[in-house]
Design a protein around this motif. Sequence first.
Motif, mmCIF file in Angstrom:
data_model
loop_
_atom_site.group_PDB
_atom_site.id
_atom_site.type_symbol
_atom_site.label_atom_id
_atom_site.label_comp_id
_atom_site.label_asym_id
_atom_site.label_seq_id
_atom_site.Cartn_x
_atom_site.Cartn_y
_atom_site.Cartn_z
ATOM 1 N N LEU A 198 0.814 -1.211 0.000
ATOM 2 C CA LEU A 198 0.000 0.000 0.000
ATOM 3 C C LEU A 198 0.853 1.270 0.000
ATOM 4 O O LEU A 198 0.383 2.332 -0.387
ATOM 5 C CB LEU A 198 -0.930 0.014 1.220
ATOM 6 N N THR A 199 2.087 1.157 0.461
ATOM 7 C CA THR A 199 2.934 2.340 0.575
ATOM 8 C C THR A 199 4.186 2.232 -0.286
ATOM 9 O O THR A 199 5.165 2.953 -0.050
ATOM 10 C CB THR A 199 3.351 2.544 2.048
ATOM 11 N N ARG A 200 4.166 1.351 -1.281
ATOM 12 C CA ARG A 200 5.340 1.132 -2.124
ATOM 13 C C ARG A 200 4.955 1.223 -3.588
ATOM 14 O O ARG A 200 3.915 0.713 -4.005
ATOM 15 C CB ARG A 200 5.930 -0.247 -1.823
ATOM 16 N N ASP A 201 5.786 1.903 -4.370
ATOM 17 C CA ASP A 201 5.577 1.962 -5.805
ATOM 18 C C ASP A 201 6.011 0.638 -6.424
ATOM 19 O O ASP A 201 7.141 0.181 -6.216
ATOM 20 C CB ASP A 201 6.400 3.116 -6.400
ATOM 21 N N LEU A 202 5.116 0.039 -7.170
ATOM 22 C CA LEU A 202 5.360 -1.304 -7.683
ATOM 23 C C LEU A 202 6.520 -1.344 -8.664
ATOM 24 O O LEU A 202 7.322 -2.273 -8.667
ATOM 25 C CB LEU A 202 4.085 -1.833 -8.352
ATOM 26 N N ALA A 203 6.648 -0.322 -9.511
ATOM 27 C CA ALA A 203 7.650 -0.360 -10.584
ATOM 28 C C ALA A 203 9.069 -0.144 -10.082
ATOM 29 O O ALA A 203 10.014 -0.724 -10.614
ATOM 30 C CB ALA A 203 7.320 0.684 -11.647
ATOM 31 N N THR A 204 9.243 0.680 -9.041
ATOM 32 C CA THR A 204 10.591 1.033 -8.583
ATOM 33 C C THR A 204 10.935 0.472 -7.213
ATOM 34 O O THR A 204 12.118 0.435 -6.845
ATOM 35 C CB THR A 204 10.754 2.559 -8.516
ATOM 36 N N GLY A 205 9.930 0.072 -6.446
ATOM 37 C CA GLY A 205 10.182 -0.358 -5.078
ATOM 38 C C GLY A 205 10.340 0.789 -4.107
ATOM 39 O O GLY A 205 10.514 0.580 -2.901
ATOM 40 N N LEU A 206 10.277 2.029 -4.608
ATOM 41 C CA LEU A 206 10.371 3.195 -3.736
ATOM 42 C C LEU A 206 9.049 3.415 -2.993
ATOM 43 O O LEU A 206 7.994 2.941 -3.431
ATOM 44 C CB LEU A 206 10.691 4.444 -4.562
ATOM 45 N N PRO A 207 9.080 4.142 -1.878
ATOM 46 C CA PRO A 207 7.819 4.549 -1.244
ATOM 47 C C PRO A 207 6.963 5.347 -2.218
ATOM 48 O O PRO A 207 7.476 5.967 -3.158
ATOM 49 C CB PRO A 207 8.284 5.425 -0.068
ATOM 50 N N ASN A 208 5.634 5.338 -2.008
ATOM 51 C CA ASN A 208 4.731 6.060 -2.896
ATOM 52 C C ASN A 208 4.197 7.325 -2.209
ATOM 53 O O ASN A 208 4.682 7.721 -1.148
ATOM 54 C CB ASN A 208 3.594 5.147 -3.360
ATOM 55 N N ARG A 209 3.201 7.953 -2.834
ATOM 56 C CA ARG A 209 2.669 9.220 -2.308
ATOM 57 C C ARG A 209 2.082 9.041 -0.902
ATOM 58 O O ARG A 209 2.239 9.913 -0.037
ATOM 59 C CB ARG A 209 1.607 9.774 -3.266
ATOM 60 N N LEU A 210 1.400 7.926 -0.673
ATOM 61 C CA LEU A 210 0.828 7.674 0.654
ATOM 62 C C LEU A 210 1.935 7.611 1.708
ATOM 63 O O LEU A 210 1.806 8.177 2.796
ATOM 64 C CB LEU A 210 0.037 6.363 0.627
ATOM 65 N N ALA A 211 3.042 6.933 1.372
ATOM 66 C CA ALA A 211 4.159 6.845 2.306
ATOM 67 C C ALA A 211 4.798 8.218 2.524
ATOM 68 O O ALA A 211 5.230 8.545 3.636
ATOM 69 C CB ALA A 211 5.196 5.860 1.781
ATOM 70 N N LEU A 212 4.867 9.025 1.465
ATOM 71 C CA LEU A 212 5.429 10.370 1.590
ATOM 72 C C LEU A 212 4.605 11.212 2.554
ATOM 73 O O LEU A 212 5.150 11.901 3.423
ATOM 74 C CB LEU A 212 5.484 11.041 0.219
ATOM 75 N N THR A 213 3.293 11.168 2.408
ATOM 76 C CA THR A 213 2.423 11.941 3.301
ATOM 77 C C THR A 213 2.625 11.514 4.750
ATOM 78 O O THR A 213 2.716 12.358 5.655
ATOM 79 C CB THR A 213 0.959 11.750 2.895
ATOM 80 N N ALA A 214 2.688 10.194 4.983
ATOM 81 C CA ALA A 214 2.899 9.695 6.341
ATOM 82 C C ALA A 214 4.248 10.156 6.888
ATOM 83 O O ALA A 214 4.363 10.525 8.065
ATOM 84 C CB ALA A 214 2.815 8.175 6.356
ATOM 85 N N LYS A 215 5.268 10.150 6.029
ATOM 86 C CA LYS A 215 6.603 10.592 6.460
ATOM 87 C C LYS A 215 6.596 12.074 6.828
ATOM 88 O O LYS A 215 7.136 12.470 7.875
ATOM 89 C CB LYS A 215 7.607 10.337 5.332
ATOM 90 N N LEU A 216 5.987 12.895 5.988
ATOM 91 C CA LEU A 216 5.919 14.322 6.277
ATOM 92 C C LEU A 216 5.141 14.590 7.560
ATOM 93 O O LEU A 216 5.556 15.406 8.392
ATOM 94 C CB LEU A 216 5.273 15.055 5.100
ATOM 95 N N ASP A 217 4.009 13.913 7.720
ATOM 96 C CA ASP A 217 3.212 14.094 8.945
ATOM 97 C C ASP A 217 4.043 13.766 10.177
ATOM 98 O O ASP A 217 4.014 14.498 11.180
ATOM 99 C CB ASP A 217 1.965 13.211 8.901
ATOM 100 N N SER A 218 4.773 12.661 10.100
ATOM 101 C CA SER A 218 5.596 12.254 11.244
ATOM 102 C C SER A 218 6.685 13.270 11.541
ATOM 103 O O SER A 218 6.904 13.649 12.699
ATOM 104 C CB SER A 218 6.208 10.884 10.960
ATOM 105 N N LEU A 219 7.366 13.736 10.498
ATOM 106 C CA LEU A 219 8.452 14.694 10.702
ATOM 107 C C LEU A 219 7.944 16.028 11.229
ATOM 108 O O LEU A 219 8.553 16.637 12.119
ATOM 109 C CB LEU A 219 9.210 14.909 9.392
ATOM 110 N N LEU A 220 6.830 16.489 10.678
ATOM 111 C CA LEU A 220 6.308 17.797 11.096
ATOM 112 C C LEU A 220 5.827 17.771 12.540
ATOM 113 O O LEU A 220 5.785 18.809 13.202
ATOM 114 C CB LEU A 220 5.162 18.213 10.169
ATOM 115 N N GLU A 221 5.488 16.594 13.046
ATOM 116 C CA GLU A 221 5.058 16.477 14.437
ATOM 117 C C GLU A 221 6.235 16.428 15.404
ATOM 118 O O GLU A 221 6.111 16.815 16.561
ATOM 119 C CB GLU A 221 4.220 15.202 14.626
ATOM 120 N N THR A 222 7.390 15.948 14.926
ATOM 121 C CA THR A 222 8.497 15.674 15.852
ATOM 122 C C THR A 222 9.730 16.535 15.654
ATOM 123 O O THR A 222 10.522 16.688 16.588
ATOM 124 C CB THR A 222 8.940 14.195 15.720
#
Length: 331
Positions: A156-180
Motif C-alpha cells: 500500500l505504501t510502495r511503488d510497484l515499478a521502482t520499489g520506492l515509497p509512494n505518495r501515501l508513504a510520503l504523506t505519512a513521512k511528512l506528517d511524522s516529521l512535522l510532528e516531531t
Amino acid sequence: MSAHGIAALPRNYELFYEALSGRLPQLSRELAALGLNPPQDSLDALGLKHHLVSHAALAADRARAAAQETLAGMASKLKLALAQKQTFKTELDRFTGRLADDPVVGLSEFADDAARLRETAGHLLNQENALQHALEASAQRMAEFEEDLAESRRSLTRDLATGLPNRLALTAKLDSLLETEQTDQPIALLLVFVDGLREMAEHHGGTVASKALAKLSALFRKSIKKNDFVARVGQQEFAFVCRDVSVENAEAIARRLCQSVQDVKVTLPGRAHTAETLSLAAGITIAQPASTSADLMTEAELALAGARDGAGILSYSAALGRGKTYGQNAA
C-alpha cells in the motif's frame, strides 16, 4: 476483459493493467497461461502473489479468516485436552478414594484400577503432545500470516515499478516529521519531474521505460543522506524530503540531481550505440512552524509548475510568490 469472461472488478482491472504494462513480465506470462474464462480465485491468486495494491484488502481478509480458523482449531484441541485432564482427575480421585475407604483392597482390584489410571494417563500424555505440536504449527502459521499482512501493508505504501515509497508513504513521512522535528532543523521538500519518461515508453515500449526507472530509482536512493527520504509520487514525479537543510542547500541538491539525471543514458534495444537521455525540473519548499504535509505538497507543486515553465529549479516563497530561479543548465 469481458471477451475473456472476466468480471469487471477493480482488482481485475489493476491486474490486467499491470500485466499489459510490461512492468511485471512474470505476471503477464502467468495471466496468459490461465486462458479464457479463468476462475476468479486463480486471478486473485496472481494478484496476491505479486502483491498488487488492489489485492491488499483481499490478502488481509484471507489472512484474518485463516487466523480465525487456526484459532478455532487450537481451541478445539485445547478443549479436548482439558476433557482428558478431567477424565484423568476423575480416575485418580476414584482410585485414591477407594484406597482411603479400603486400605487392604484386593491385589487384582488394585491392579485393575492402576491399569485404568495408567491408560488414562497415556491418553492424556498423547493429547498433551498433540496439543504441543498443534501450538507449534499454529505459531508458525501465525508468523506466516503476519508476514503476509506486513507485505500487504508494504504494497500500500510502495511503488510497484521502482520499489520506492509512494505518495501515501510520503504523506505519512511528512506528517511524522512535522510532528516531531525541531523548528531549528528545517525540512525541505523537493518535488521533481523527470521529463522524457513518458515519451520513452510511448516510442520505445515499456521495457525501455522500466530500464530508465530502475536507473533513476537507484540513482535517487544513492543521492540522499541516511535520514532523508525519496518517493515516487507520479508517473514522472519523485519527491525528496531532506532534513536540516536551508533553501540554498536544497537548491544545491536539486542542481546535483538535475546533472545526475542528464548523465543517465538509457540504451535502446538492438541499438547499442544509441541512448536516450532525460532531464529534470524541481520545485522546492521549506516547512514553516505551522506547515502541514498538504501545505508542503501544494507549495512544492506550485514551485514545480513554475520550474517546468522554464525556470528549471524554483524555490517556493509565500512572501515573494516566486523565489529564486535557475536555468535548466544552472551549475
